[in-house]
Scaffold this active site. Structure first.
Site, PDB file in Angstrom:
ATOM      1  CG  ASP A 203     -22.754-120.223 -88.188  1.00 13.60           C
ATOM      2  OD1 ASP A 203     -21.553-120.726 -88.136  1.00 13.60           O
ATOM      3  OD2 ASP A 203     -23.697-120.589 -88.857  1.00 13.60           O
TER       4      ASP A 203
ATOM      5  CG  ASN B  97     -33.549-125.127 -93.625  1.00 19.79           C
ATOM      6  OD1 ASN B  97     -32.364-124.750 -94.106  1.00 19.79           O
ATOM      7  ND2 ASN B  97     -33.969-124.958 -92.447  1.00 19.79           N
TER       8      ASN B  97
ATOM      9  CG  HIS C  92     -29.586-123.124 -92.890  1.00 14.43           C
ATOM     10  ND1 HIS C  92     -29.712-123.832 -91.906  1.00 14.43           N
ATOM     11  CD2 HIS C  92     -28.253-123.349 -93.353  1.00 14.43           C
ATOM     12  CE1 HIS C  92     -28.749-124.815 -91.769  1.00 14.43           C
ATOM     13  NE2 HIS C  92     -27.953-124.561 -92.452  1.00 14.43           N
TER      14      HIS C  92
ATOM     15  CD  GLU D  16     -32.331-122.841 -89.473  1.00  9.65           C
ATOM     16  OE1 GLU D  16     -32.411-123.130 -90.931  1.00  9.65           O
ATOM     17  OE2 GLU D  16     -31.904-123.722 -88.760  1.00  9.65           O
TER      18      GLU D  16
HETATM   19  C1  F6R Z   1     -22.028-123.264 -90.859  1.00  3.09           C
HETATM   20  C2  F6R Z   1     -23.176-122.545 -91.568  1.00  3.09           C
HETATM   21  C3  F6R Z   1     -24.288-123.445 -92.223  1.00  3.09           C
HETATM   22  C4  F6R Z   1     -23.643-124.571 -92.906  1.00  3.09           C
HETATM   23  C5  F6R Z   1     -24.788-125.415 -93.679  1.00  3.09           C
HETATM   24  C6  F6R Z   1     -24.041-126.620 -94.364  1.00  3.09           C
HETATM   25  O1  F6R Z   1     -21.136-122.035 -90.360  1.00  3.09           O
HETATM   26  O2  F6R Z   1     -23.274-121.489 -91.176  1.00  3.09           O
HETATM   27  O3  F6R Z   1     -24.981-122.723 -92.913  1.00  3.09           O
HETATM   28  O4  F6R Z   1     -23.061-124.173 -93.794  1.00  3.09           O
HETATM   29  O5  F6R Z   1     -25.669-126.040 -92.420  1.00  3.09           O
HETATM   30  O6  F6R Z   1     -23.744-127.600 -93.519  1.00  3.09           O
HETATM   31  P1  F6R Z   1     -22.808-128.717 -94.135  1.00  3.09           P
HETATM   32  O7  F6R Z   1     -21.455-128.137 -94.823  1.00  3.09           O
HETATM   33  O8  F6R Z   1     -22.276-129.382 -92.967  1.00  3.09           O
HETATM   34  O9  F6R Z   1     -23.706-129.580 -95.031  1.00  3.09           O
END
Ligand code: F6R
Length: 254
Positions: A67, A136, A138, A143
């Site tokens: 992303d 959450n 994701h 989401e």
């Molecule tokens: C990042 C992504 C997100 C993160 C998730 C956890 O490319 O796609 O799904 O993996 O938000 O983020 P952290 O590791 O910062 O807790």
């Protein structure tokens, strides 16, 4: 699904790096899906270390990131282009033409998303996708409530994701409200998936994803339907598992 318990974050990062290393040694032209955020930073450091020691060669590896924030140019320090460049790409021998991220500021979003999917398909599909998990549940920026079959698309970030990611910005208002993300359909097509989770703040999402019902309300729960997933957790992230799930010491993958 294989669940591997790591002692701590450093151990998790080392176990993740050894799984990625094995995959590259088995297939030097591996198509590797990459994640950003805090969780994989240790994994990238380990991979860089292995590369510097002469134990890893990325010259034929092809990468696709999950992303990118919508609206950020690649040189913005908050962009995932910048994150990947500074934390990983510039330290290893990946070829520039083999590195792909969704564009943050495409002229035509629909065309750019279709082109990203086409590039993944042209590369032969993703062999190994690295994922983190949001509080959450994701994955990527898919989401709760995300469509099961979605491919790369423009997404609205959930309010809790905006709040969680404010730690990377100077204030919450600066966090982009939208992102371009691989869809759940894209992620589920990867041949293998490596999900990493660290810390107590992920424990509930991890328990729901691994032991709860498969529901789009917890996007990571869909991974229960994937034939080849390895999950590496540190103790804190595993804290709310009910203990019935089989755990392993070493991250073997299908
Ligand atoms: C990042 C992504 C997100 C993160 C998730 C956890 O490319 O796609 O799904 O993996 O938000 O983020 P952290 O590791 O910062 O807790």
């Amino acid at each position: 699904m294989k669940i591997v318990l790591a002692r701590d974050y450093q151990h998790l990062s080392r176990l993740g790096a050894s799984l990625v290393t094995r995959a590259i040694k088995q297939k030097p032209n591996l198509v590797l899906g990459l994640a950003t955020g805090e969780t994989p930073l240790g994994l990238y450091q380990e991979l860089v270390k292995l590369y510097r020691q002469g134990n890893l060669d990325f010259s034929r590896v092809v990468t696709f990131n999950l992303d990118e924030y919508y609206g950020l140019p690649p040189d913005d320090p908050h962009s995932y282009h910048y994150y990947m460049e500074t934390n990983f790409f510039k330290h290893v021998n990946l070829r520039r033409e083999n590195v792909h991220l969704p564009p943050g500021r495409p002229e035509n979003v629909v065309a750019a998303c279709a082109a990203y999917e086409a590039a993944i398909a042209a590369a032969g599909g993703i062999d190994l996708q690295i994922l983190g998990i949001g509080q959450n549940g994701h994955i990527g920026f898919n989401e709760p409530g995300a469509a099961l079959n979605a491919t790369t698309h423009l997404v609205d970030l959930a309010p809790e994701t905006i709040l969680a990611n404010a730690r990377f910005f100077s204030c919450v208002e600066e966090v982009p409200r939208r992102a371009i993300s691989m869809g759940i359909g894209t992620i589920m097509k990867a041949r293998r998936i490596l999900l990493l989770a660290s810390g107590e703040d992920k424990a509930l999402a991890v328990a729901q994803a691994l032991e709860g019902p498969v529901t789009t309300r917890v996007p990571a729960s869909l991974l229960q339907l994937h034939p080849c997933v390895t999950v590496i957790l540190d103790r804190a992230a595993a804290g709310q598992l009910n203990g019935k799930t089989n755990r392993e010491e070493e991250p073997v993958c299908c």
